[in-house]
Design a protein around this motif. Structure first.
Motif, PDB file in Angstrom:
ATOM      1  N   THR A 198     -36.038  -6.815   0.284  1.00  9.59           N
ATOM      2  CA  THR A 198     -36.890  -7.872  -0.271  1.00  9.59           C
ATOM      3  C   THR A 198     -37.856  -8.462   0.747  1.00  9.59           C
ATOM      4  O   THR A 198     -38.665  -9.319   0.382  1.00  9.59           O
ATOM      5  CB  THR A 198     -36.003  -9.005  -0.819  1.00  9.59           C
ATOM      6  OG1 THR A 198     -35.094  -9.445   0.204  1.00  9.59           O
ATOM      7  CG2 THR A 198     -35.215  -8.529  -2.017  1.00  9.59           C
ATOM      8  N   GLU A 199     -37.800  -8.006   2.016  1.00 10.63           N
ATOM      9  CA  GLU A 199     -38.735  -8.544   2.999  1.00 10.63           C
ATOM     10  C   GLU A 199     -40.153  -8.043   2.770  1.00 10.63           C
ATOM     11  O   GLU A 199     -41.112  -8.707   3.179  1.00 10.63           O
ATOM     12  CB  GLU A 199     -38.277  -8.158   4.408  1.00 10.63           C
ATOM     13  CG  GLU A 199     -36.999  -8.865   4.846  1.00 10.63           C
ATOM     14  CD  GLU A 199     -36.565  -8.422   6.225  1.00 10.63           C
ATOM     15  OE1 GLU A 199     -37.240  -7.511   6.781  1.00 10.63           O
ATOM     16  OE2 GLU A 199     -35.570  -8.963   6.749  1.00 10.63           O
TER      17      GLU A 199
ATOM     18  N   VAL B 146     -32.666 -14.202  -1.697  1.00 12.36           N
ATOM     19  CA  VAL B 146     -31.592 -13.423  -1.083  1.00 12.36           C
ATOM     20  C   VAL B 146     -31.081 -14.100   0.187  1.00 12.36           C
ATOM     21  O   VAL B 146     -29.885 -14.079   0.503  1.00 12.36           O
ATOM     22  CB  VAL B 146     -32.100 -11.998  -0.790  1.00 12.36           C
ATOM     23  CG1 VAL B 146     -31.050 -11.205  -0.021  1.00 12.36           C
ATOM     24  CG2 VAL B 146     -32.448 -11.288  -2.083  1.00 12.36           C
ATOM     25  N   ARG B 147     -31.984 -14.744   0.893  1.00 10.89           N
ATOM     26  CA  ARG B 147     -31.592 -15.388   2.145  1.00 10.89           C
ATOM     27  C   ARG B 147     -30.752 -16.634   1.891  1.00 10.89           C
ATOM     28  O   ARG B 147     -29.838 -16.951   2.666  1.00 10.89           O
ATOM     29  CB  ARG B 147     -32.840 -15.738   2.946  1.00 10.89           C
ATOM     30  CG  ARG B 147     -32.558 -16.258   4.349  1.00 10.89           C
ATOM     31  CD  ARG B 147     -33.853 -16.682   5.017  1.00 10.89           C
ATOM     32  NE  ARG B 147     -34.818 -15.569   5.015  1.00 10.89           N
ATOM     33  CZ  ARG B 147     -36.097 -15.724   5.357  1.00 10.89           C
ATOM     34  NH1 ARG B 147     -36.559 -16.931   5.696  1.00 10.89           N
ATOM     35  NH2 ARG B 147     -36.908 -14.686   5.367  1.00 10.89           N
TER      36      ARG B 147
ATOM     37  N   PHE C 256     -27.308 -13.066  -4.995  1.00 12.19           N
ATOM     38  CA  PHE C 256     -28.239 -11.948  -5.108  1.00 12.19           C
ATOM     39  C   PHE C 256     -27.838 -10.786  -4.196  1.00 12.19           C
ATOM     40  O   PHE C 256     -28.262  -9.661  -4.414  1.00 12.19           O
ATOM     41  CB  PHE C 256     -29.657 -12.416  -4.759  1.00 12.19           C
ATOM     42  CG  PHE C 256     -30.201 -13.431  -5.712  1.00 12.19           C
ATOM     43  CD1 PHE C 256     -30.659 -13.038  -6.953  1.00 12.19           C
ATOM     44  CD2 PHE C 256     -30.237 -14.783  -5.404  1.00 12.19           C
ATOM     45  CE1 PHE C 256     -31.165 -13.956  -7.853  1.00 12.19           C
ATOM     46  CE2 PHE C 256     -30.738 -15.703  -6.288  1.00 12.19           C
ATOM     47  CZ  PHE C 256     -31.196 -15.301  -7.529  1.00 12.19           C
ATOM     48  N   VAL C 257     -27.048 -11.057  -3.174  1.00 18.82           N
ATOM     49  CA  VAL C 257     -26.637  -9.984  -2.268  1.00 18.82           C
ATOM     50  C   VAL C 257     -25.634  -9.056  -2.940  1.00 18.82           C
ATOM     51  O   VAL C 257     -25.600  -7.844  -2.686  1.00 18.82           O
ATOM     52  CB  VAL C 257     -26.061 -10.576  -0.967  1.00 18.82           C
ATOM     53  CG1 VAL C 257     -25.645  -9.471  -0.008  1.00 18.82           C
ATOM     54  CG2 VAL C 257     -27.075 -11.508  -0.314  1.00 18.82           C
TER      55      VAL C 257
ATOM     56  N   ALA D 143     -34.642 -28.796  -1.094  1.00 24.75           N
ATOM     57  CA  ALA D 143     -34.129 -27.864  -0.086  1.00 24.75           C
ATOM     58  C   ALA D 143     -34.030 -26.465  -0.669  1.00 24.75           C
ATOM     59  O   ALA D 143     -33.758 -26.286  -1.866  1.00 24.75           O
ATOM     60  CB  ALA D 143     -32.776 -28.330   0.420  1.00 24.75           C
ATOM     61  N   ALA D 144     -34.230 -25.469   0.154  1.00 26.01           N
ATOM     62  CA  ALA D 144     -34.253 -24.082  -0.316  1.00 26.01           C
ATOM     63  C   ALA D 144     -32.895 -23.629  -0.818  1.00 26.01           C
ATOM     64  O   ALA D 144     -32.794 -22.780  -1.700  1.00 26.01           O
ATOM     65  CB  ALA D 144     -34.741 -23.159   0.798  1.00 26.01           C
ATOM     66  N   ASP D 145     -31.805 -24.175  -0.225  1.00 24.76           N
ATOM     67  CA  ASP D 145     -30.459 -23.748  -0.631  1.00 24.76           C
ATOM     68  C   ASP D 145     -29.809 -24.672  -1.640  1.00 24.76           C
ATOM     69  O   ASP D 145     -28.603 -24.613  -1.865  1.00 24.76           O
ATOM     70  CB  ASP D 145     -29.573 -23.652   0.602  1.00 24.76           C
ATOM     71  CG  ASP D 145     -29.543 -24.972   1.374  1.00 24.76           C
ATOM     72  OD1 ASP D 145     -30.367 -25.848   1.040  1.00 24.76           O
ATOM     73  OD2 ASP D 145     -28.721 -25.105   2.311  1.00 24.76           O
TER      74      ASP D 145
END
Length: 936
Positions: free
Chosen positions: A669-670, A681-682, A687-688, A568-570
Motif C-alpha cells: 500500500t505504500e 494499514v499503518r 487491514f493487515v 487522531a489517525a489511530d
C-alpha cells in the motif's frame, strides 16, 4: 342426367307442348278459329277451311304427331347416354394404362428422403457444422415460429397523452375518496357495493362468528381427511360416517342459522354462543383499536342490526313474526290472527267484514278487497278505507274487521327472497361502512415538510407498502400535469421525498430491510419510481431541487473533511468522513432518474464530481469505509460506462483495495495512488490480517463462488466474517467490468490506464505457499487478469508513452508579439510631402503631442470613474451596515413597546400606567373592559 337436360333445353317443353298444356299462342287462335268455323267439333262438317282460312285437323292427327316427336326425343337421349358411357369407359381404360406405365417410370426415378435429411441437418446443427446459409435459414425459421406465439390484438384507441393519463388517475382517486366518505357517513344512495364480498364475514360480531364456524368446519374436514388417510384404502366406510353430514350456515329471515343437508333448520347461531361475554369481548378487540372503541363498534353494530330488522318488519304485511310463521300456516286457513296492532300498508290484500255495525245479531260477511287508505279518527284509532273486488267500497273500517289475506306459496317465497336480499344488503352496507373507516384515504394534501409526511405515515400506514401507496397517491392527486399551479408545492414535496429517501437508507444501515412489514428496499424502489415520474412532469424543478441537495451534500463533506484533520489517525471511534448510506443510495438512484450520457448535465455532472472527491479524499479507518469506497467506485463506473468516460479515481481506489489482500499489505500500500490505504494499514491492524480472514473463511465454508459474495451496506453484515472475502470478490468483479467497458475505447492507451490495476493483481499471488487464497478467489483473480489482458492487447502496436525531456531555454522563453516600428525620425507621412524638413518635424511633433494628450485625458477620465465607483461602493457598504443596525434597534424598541402595551391592556396588575397613546389613555380611563387595579 344434368348434361342431357342442358343439351335439350334444360328439360324445358317445346313451344307446342307449352301451348297444348297451358294455352296461349297461335295454337289457341287456331283452336278458336276452328271452333268458330265448325261449332259442331272436329269432323262435324266440311273438311276444308270453311272459309275461315284455318286448316282443319283432327285430334287424332295432333296426338299422333306429338307421340312421334316424343319417341324421337327419347331415342336421341338414349343414344347420347350410350355414347357418354362408352367414352367414360374409354377414359377409365386410358387412365389405367397411364398408371401402369407410370409405375414403370417411377421405378427409374430417385426421390429425396426427407426424414434422412432432417436427421442429417439436426446432427450438423448439434455439431456446429452448418453452413452460413443454413444458419441464416435456421434463424429465420426460429423468428417465424416466434410470431405464432405473439398475442393478436385488435386496433385500440390512440395513445393517451401524459396529461390525460394523469387526469384519469386523479379522477379515479377522487371518485374512490368520495365513495369512501359517503360510506363512512352511511350514504349508499349511488353505491352498488360491487367491491364488497357476500361470502366472507365482516368485522362485526356475526361476521366473526361466521369465520369461527368456518374455521371449525375446515378443522373438522382436515381431521376427517387425516382419519380417512390413516385407514386402509381397501376398507369400506361405516354407515355412521355416511350419515353424519356437516351443518351449513345460512342467512334466513330469522338471522344466521345452521341448516342440514335436507335444508332443515337445526338451530340458530346465537343459541350456540349463549352468554360468552368474555369470548365476544376478546373477538371484538382489533389490532388497531382500543377496547372502548370496540364496545362502541359493537353497540353501533347492534343498533344497525336492530334498525335493519325494524325496517324489514315495517316493510312486511304482518311483521317479521307473521313472515316467519307464514310457512308453518296452512294455505287454506281463512282466519288469520291479527298482528298485534301492526298497521297494514296501502295496497294490502285483505278480507273485510262488510258493514259489521249494520249486521243483525252480529252476523259476519267477509269479502275480499284491498286497503286504499289508512286514517285515524278523533281519538287516534286506526281506520281503513277498503275497496272490495266486486267494486263496492267501505270507509272507516275498524282493524278488528280487517284481516290480511294469507299469501300464496309463490308470494311467500318472493317475500322470503326479499327479506334475504335485504339482510344481505344490510350486511354488505355494514361491511362497506367498516371498510371505509379502516382503509386509508385516497386523496391527500401535499406535505411541505418531512415532519408532515411522517405524521401522515403515522396516522394511516402500518406497513412499508402503505407508505409507498401514500406517496404515490399524493403525487397522482396533485400532479403538475393536472394544474400548473401545483408546481411550487410539488417542488417542495420533491425535496421532502429526497430527505425521506436518505432517512430510509440510513435506517437500512442500522436496522437492515426490516422484514416484509417494513420492506425498506421496496420503499426505496417505490420512491425512485415516484421521483422519476415527478422528474418527467417537471424536469426543471426536479433538477433544481436535486442540485440544491447535492450542494448540501458537498458542504457536509467539506465540513467532515475539515473536522477529520483534528482527529487522531489511530482513533477508531471517530465519526466517519464518508457520506451516509442513505446519501449513497440516493446517488445510486440518480442514474435511473436523469440521463448519464450527456456531456454536461446539471445534476449528473456535480454528482460525479462529488463521488470522485469522496473516493479520493475521504480517509479509511475501518472496513465500513472500504465498503463505502467500493460502492462509490461502482457508482462512478455505472455513471461513465455508457459514455465510455475514464474514471481514474475509481481505478485507483479499486487497485488500493486489492493491495490490502497481498502478502505484505504494509509494503504493497505504500505505492498506491490513494494515500488513505497506507495510513489505514499503518494505524489499524485489522487491514493487515485481511488475507488471513479470507483464507479462514474459505476453509470454514463451502466454495461459494465469486458471483455469490456481495458487499452489503448493512452494519451487521459488514461486521460479519464473510465481509473480507466479499470485498475482495467485489473488487475482482469491478476489475472484470472495467476491462469489458474500457477495452478498445481509450485510443491505444489501455496498457498505461490499467497499469496500476495490473500491478495490484500481480501482488495478490493467490497460489502463494505461505498464505494461499481459496480456490474461488484464485478463479476470480484469473478471470480479472484475463479481462485486463484482453483489454490491453486490443490496442495496436505502438511505442510506449514516454515522459517528455526538460524544455530548452528557447521553449521556455515567452514569445514577443510587439510590432516592428520604423525609425520615427525617418518616417514621413504623405501630408508632410512638399514641406521643409524643419516644418515636417514641427508638424509631426504637434500631432504626436495631440495624440498623447488625448490618450492621457482618456486614461485620467477612466481612472476617475473607477475611483468614484469604488468610493460609492464603500460608502454604500458602510451605510448598509449602519442602516441594518439602526433597523434592528428600531425593531427591538417596537417589540418592547408592543409588549409593554399588551401587558397594560391585559391588566391584572402586570403594569400600571405606562404605554403610549391610546394604551395610556385606556389604562387611565378604565374603559373597554379594563378597570383600574387590573381587575375585571
Amino acid at each position: 342426367s344434368d348434361d342431357d337436360d342442358d343439351r335439350y333445353g334444360g328439360g324445358q317443353l317445346d313451344r307446342v307442348d307449352t301451348e297444348m298444356h297451358f294455352g296461349g299462342g297461335n295454337f289457341d287462335q287456331s283452336k278458336r278459329g276452328r271452333a268458330a268455323a265448325n261449332p259442331y267439333g272436329p269432323g262435324g262438317g266440311d273438311d276444308g277451311d270453311g272459309g275461315t282460312g284455318f286448316p282443319r285437323h283432327s285430334m287424332a292427327d295432333v296426338y299422333r304427331s306429338r307421340k312421334e316427336e316424343l319417341d324421337d326425343m327419347i331415342r336421341r337421349r338414349k343414344e347420347d347416354k350410350a355414347a357418354k358411357a362408352k367414352s367414360r369407359e374409354e377414359q377409365v381404360e386410358t387412365f389405367e394404362t397411364l398408371d401402369e406405365s407410370f409405375k414403370e417410370l417411377a421405378g427409374l426415378l430417385q426421390f429425396r428422403d426427407k426424414e434422412q435429411e432432417k436427421r442429417a441437418r439436426l446432427e450438423a446443427r448439434r455439431a456446429g457444422t452448418l453452413s452460413r446459409e443454413e444458419e441464416e435459414m435456421d434463424a429465420w425459421d426460429k423468428e417465424m415460429k416466434t410470431y405464432l406465439f405473439e398475442r393478436r390484438v385488435k386496433a385500440s384507441d390512440r395513445t393517451k397523452t401524459p396529461e390525460e393519463i394523469a387526469k384519469e388517475e386523479a379522477g379515479r382517486l377522487h371518485e374512490l375518496e368520495t365513495r369512501r366518505m359517503a360510506r363512512m357517513n352511511g350514504d349508499f344512495e349511488e353505491d352498488d357495493l360491487s367491491d364488497i364480498s357476500d361470502e366472507e364475514g365482516g368485522r362485526g360480531r356475526k361476521g366473526r362468528k361466521f369465520q369461527k364456524e368456518k374455521a371449525k368446519k375446515d378443522a373438522g374436514k382436515k381431521s376427517k381427511k387425516n382419519k380417512s388417510a390413516e385407514k386402509n384404502p381397501d376398507e369400506l366406510d361405516s354407515d355412521e360416517e355416511d350419515d353424519t353430514d356437516e351443518l351449513e350456515v345460512r342467512f334466513t329471515a330469522d338471522g344466521l342459522v345452521y341448516v342440514d343437508k335436507d335444508g332443515k333448520v337445526v338451530r340458530k347461531v346465537d343459541e350456540e354462543e349463549g352468554n360468552r361475554d368474555d369470548e365476544s369481548s376478546n373477538d371484538n378487540v382489533d389490532d388497531d383499536e382500543s377496547g372502548s372503541d370496540d364496545d362502541a363498534d359493537a353497540a353501533s353494530e347492534e343498533e344497525e342490526e336492530g334498525e335493519s330488522e325494524s325496517e324489514e318488519s315495517d316493510a312486511g304485511i304482518g311483521g317479521s313474526a307473521d313472515e316467519a310463521s307464514a310457512g308453518e300456516e296452512s294455505e287454506d286457513s281463512d282466519n288469520d290472527e291479527d298482528d298485534g296492532g301492526a298497521i297494514l300498508a296501502v295496497g294490502t290484500k285483505i278480507r273485510g267484514n262488510y258493514h259489521a255495525d249494520e249486521q243483525f245479531d252480529g252476523k259476519e260477511n267477509w269479502f275480499e278487497g284491498t286497503v286504499t287508505n289508512v286514517t285515524t279518527d278523533g281519538k287516534g284509532n286506526t281506520r281503513y278505507d277498503i275497496t272490495y273486488n266486486d267494486g263496492d267500497f267501505e270507509e272507516g273500517m275498524k282493524p278488528e274487521n280487517v284481516r290480511p289475506m294469507s299469501k300464496t306459496k309463490e308470494e311467500k317465497d318472493e317475500d322470503k327472497e326479499k327479506v334475504k336480499m335485504k339482510k344481505k344488503l344490510s350486511v354488505k352496507k355494514l361491511k362497506a361502512k367498516k371498510k371505509a373507516r379502516s382503509e386509508m384515504p385516497y386523496v391527500f394534501e401535499v406535505p411541505t415538510t418531512l415532519e408532515a409526511l411522517h405524521g401522515m405515515v403515522g396516522n394511516f400506514a402500518s406497513t412499508g407498502s402503505d407508505v409507498s401507496l401514500i406517496v404515490q397517491r399524493i403525487h397522482a392527486a396533485n400532479s403538475v400535469r393536472l394544474d400548473k399551479n401545483n408546481k411550487e408545492k410539488m417542488q417542495n414535496f420533491y425535496d421532502v421525498l429526497l430527505r425521506r429517501f436518505v432517512e430510509v437508507g440510513d435506517a437500512i444501515y442500522t436496522s437492515g430491510d426490516g422484514g416484509p412489514e417494513l420492506g425498506r428496499y421496496d420503499q426505496l424502489n417505490a420512491l425512485t419510481q415516484t421521483l422519476y415520474a415527478m422528474a418527467q412532469d417537471s424536469p426543471q424543478c426536479a433538477g433544481a431541487v436535486f442540485g440544491r441537495r447535492l450542494g448540501i451534500m458537498q458542504k457536509a463533506l467539506a465540513k467532515r473533511l475539515r473536522d477529520e484533520e483534528f482527529v487522531a489517525a489511530d482513533d477508531e471511534d471517530a465519526p466517519s468522513a464518508w457520506p451516509s448510506t442513505g446519501t449513497l443510495l440516493l446517488l445510486r438512484a440518480l442514474p435511473h432518474i436523469f440521463p448519464v450520457t450527456d456531456l454536461r448535465h446539471v445534476v449528473v455532472t456535480p454528482a460525479l464530481i462529488f463521488l470522485s472527491q469522496t473516493v479520493a479524499q475521504c480517509p479509511i479507518r475501518s472496513l465500513d469505509d472500504v465498503v463505502m469506497g467500493l460502492f462509490c467506485s461502482g457508482l462512478i463506473i455505472e455513471y461513465t460506462k455508457e459514455a465510455k468516460r475514464l474514471a481514474p479515481e475509481a481505478l485507483a481506489f479499486i487497485a488500493g483495495a486489492l493491495r490490502l489482500f497481498s502478502n505484505k499489505a504494509e509494503v504493497a500500500t505504500e505505492a498506491t495512488a490513494v494515500p488513505s490505504f497506507e495510513l489505514a494499514v499503518r494505524n489499524n491492524s485489522t487491514f493487515v490480517s485481511l488475507r488471513k480472514d479470507v483464507a479462514a473463511f474459505g476453509e470454514s465454508s463451502e466454495d461459494p463462488g465469486v458471483s455469490d459474495l456481495h458487499i452489503s451496506l448493512e452494519k451487521d453484515k459488514i461486521s460479519g466474517e464473510a465481509m473480507p472475502a466479499a470485498i475482495l470478490c467485489s473488487s475482482l468483479k469491478l476489475v472484470s467490468m472495467i476491462g469489458e467497458i474500457y477495452g478498445g475505447s481509450l485510443n491505444d492507451a489501455e496498457a498505461e490506464v490499467f497499469d496500476e490495476v495490473s500491478r495490484s493483481l500481480l501482488l495478490l499471488k493467490p497460489k502463494s505457499k505461505s498464505s494461499p487464497l481459496p480456490r474461488f478467489v484464485a478463479n476470480g483473480v484469473s478471470e480479472a487478469a484475463q479481462s485486463i489482458s484482453s483489454a490491453s492487447s486490443s490496442a495496436s502496436n505502438r511505442p510506449p508513452l514516454l515522459r517528455r525531456s526538460g524544455a530548452t531555454a528557447g521553449q521556455l522563453a515567452i514569445k514577443s508579439f510587439a510590432p516592428r516600428m520604423e525609425d520615427p525620425t525617418r518616417y514621413i507621412m504623405s501630408k508632410d510631402k512638399g514641406k521643409s524638413q524643419r516644418q515636417a518635424i514641427l508638424d509631426r511633433n504637434r500631432r504626436e503631442y495631440k495624440r498623447e494628450h488625448k490618450a492621457a485625458t482618456r486614461e485620467l477620465r477612466l481612472d476617475a470613474a473607477f475611483i468614484e465607483s469604488e468610493r460609492r461602493r464603500d460608502k454604500e457598504k458602510r451605510d448598509s451596515k449602519a442602516r441594518e443596525q439602526r433597523n434592528k434597534n428600531f425593531a427591538w424598541l417596537e417589540e418592547e413597546q408592543a409588549t409593554m402595551n399588551q401587558q397594560v391592556r391585559m391588566g391584572g396588575a402586570l403594569l400600571s400606567g405606562g404605554g403610549i397613546g391610546a394604551a395610556r389613555a385606556k389604562a387611565r380611563s378604565g374603559k373597554i373592559g379594563i378597570k383600574k387595579g387590573g381587575k375585571f
